[in-house]
Design an enzyme around this catalytic site. Structure first.
Site, PDB file in Angstrom:
ATOM      1  N   LYS A 128      44.182  25.198  83.413  1.00  0.00           N
ATOM      2  CA  LYS A 128      43.755  25.059  81.973  1.00  0.00           C
ATOM      3  C   LYS A 128      42.846  23.823  82.031  1.00  0.00           C
ATOM      4  O   LYS A 128      41.764  24.177  81.263  1.00  0.00           O
ATOM      5  CB  LYS A 128      45.019  24.717  81.179  1.00  0.00           C
ATOM      6  CG  LYS A 128      45.938  25.994  81.051  1.00  0.00           C
ATOM      7  CD  LYS A 128      47.504  25.368  80.435  1.00  0.00           C
ATOM      8  CE  LYS A 128      48.346  26.780  80.416  1.00  0.00           C
ATOM      9  NZ  LYS A 128      49.579  26.381  79.971  1.00  0.00           N
ATOM     10  N   GLN A 143      53.610  21.853  78.255  1.00  0.00           N
ATOM     11  CA  GLN A 143      53.801  22.639  79.470  1.00  0.00           C
ATOM     12  C   GLN A 143      55.230  23.043  79.524  1.00  0.00           C
ATOM     13  O   GLN A 143      55.840  22.133  79.851  1.00  0.00           O
ATOM     14  CB  GLN A 143      53.158  21.999  80.637  1.00  0.00           C
ATOM     15  CG  GLN A 143      53.326  23.180  81.754  1.00  0.00           C
ATOM     16  CD  GLN A 143      52.412  24.542  81.366  1.00  0.00           C
ATOM     17  OE1 GLN A 143      51.200  24.382  81.032  1.00  0.00           O
ATOM     18  NE2 GLN A 143      52.998  25.583  81.966  1.00  0.00           N
ATOM     19  N   ASP A 158      49.288  26.283  71.408  1.00  0.00           N
ATOM     20  CA  ASP A 158      49.862  27.583  71.882  1.00  0.00           C
ATOM     21  C   ASP A 158      50.506  28.359  70.960  1.00  0.00           C
ATOM     22  O   ASP A 158      50.896  29.599  71.227  1.00  0.00           O
ATOM     23  CB  ASP A 158      51.170  26.956  72.592  1.00  0.00           C
ATOM     24  CG  ASP A 158      51.213  27.115  74.227  1.00  0.00           C
ATOM     25  OD1 ASP A 158      50.155  28.086  74.465  1.00  0.00           O
ATOM     26  OD2 ASP A 158      52.070  26.818  74.885  1.00  0.00           O
TER      27      ASP A 158
END
Length: 293
Positions: free
Chosen positions: A57, A101, A124
């Protein structure tokens, strides 16, 4: 008799195209805002898979011109410490997107932490307010993996209106938002899961099949309707008899590719699209700042 093989839905190539477009947008907008977009990725503990995902990422961020504010915390980090860090990032004007995460160590409440992120910085797309926008068909941050699936289907001009779509999996991360996005595109949607009976009967009716159960090889050729579009969201690491590990999806690719019309590979299908949508969410948040100036 000639055997037909499904066409590959190439997420890797589309992700590169999306990233190129985002890089161009950033180059054009940055002089107005006076800073690049910023993404903060928070990781707790030493999960090797998570470390790989975070590195991918951050690499993608750098390629398009997004500044990263990654923080790696030891396993024993407390809930309170992380909540304070999130509050700081919420206030930090250099940060447009915040991502936690997952999975987190067991002593941490991931849902409570996700709720702390400002909806406008929820890269997200998992905050209840953003999921609420999705349910209502309103604008808002979209969950990255299902958004990536929809982008890939659109790129290949695959019609969804009136089609029978089956989503296997009901997680808040993929299954539920995926079903809502397909419904929004006028598909008729069935959600199947680990408790569903007669799974083969359900999947054989699917014009569009999305597998997001996290079970290697769950879907085999006889479960697929001939000519279906098969999307494999599963990412499972398995080890062969020689001790070598590799990534496989939820779909038995080799046999299923002989039946389906379109199919996504693992790796190289939805994974790159998930990262591309994360970057897109961050840039969307950044553009809102530009529009306010």
């Amino acid at each position: 008799m000639e055997t037909k093989t499904a066409k590959i839905l190439d997420g890797k190539t589309l992700a590169a195209k999306v990233q190129k477009e985002l890089a161009k947008t950033i180059t054009e907008i940055q002089p107005k805002i006076g800073r690049p977009p910023g993404l903060a990725v928070l990781m707790v503990g030493n999960n090797p898979a998570s470390a790989t995902y975070v590195a991918n990422k951050e690499k993608a961020c750098h390629q398009v011109g997004i500044a990263t504010f990654g923080r790696h915390f030891p396993t024993e980090t407390s809930q309170n410490e992380l909540e304070q860090i999130i509050e700081e990032l919420n206030r930090d004007q250099r940060v447009d997107g915040i991502l936690i995460q997952l999975p987190l160590p067991k002593h941490l409440d991931s849902i409570a932490l996700l709720h702390r992120i400002l909806p406008s910085k929820d890269a997200d797309g998992l905050h209840p307010i953003n999921l609420g926008h999705l349910v209502r068909g309103e604008m808002g941050m979209r969950s990255c993996t299902p958004a990536g699936v929809m982008k890939l289907l659109a790129e290949y001009k695959i019609p969804l209106a009136g089609k029978q779509a089956v989503v296997i999996g009901r997680s808040i991360l993929v299954g539920k938002p995926m079903a809502l996005m397909l419904l929004e595109a006028d598909a008729t949607v069935t959600i199947a899961h680990s408790r569903s009976q007669n799974l083969t009967t359900i999947t054989q009716n699917a014009d569009i099949l999305v597998a997001a159960a996290g079970i290697p090889g769950l879907i085999t050729a006889e479960m697929i309707k001939p000519g279906a579009v098969v999307i494999d969201v599963g990412i499972n690491r398995i080890t062969d008899g020689n001790g070598k590990s590799r990534l496989v999806g939820d779909i038995d690719f080799v046999s299923t590719a002989q039946v389906a019309q379109y199919i996504t590979p693992v790796p190289g299908g939805i994974g790159p699209m998930t990262v591309a949508m994360l970057l897109q969410n961050t840039v969307c948040s950044y553009l809102k700042v530009a529009n306010q100036q």
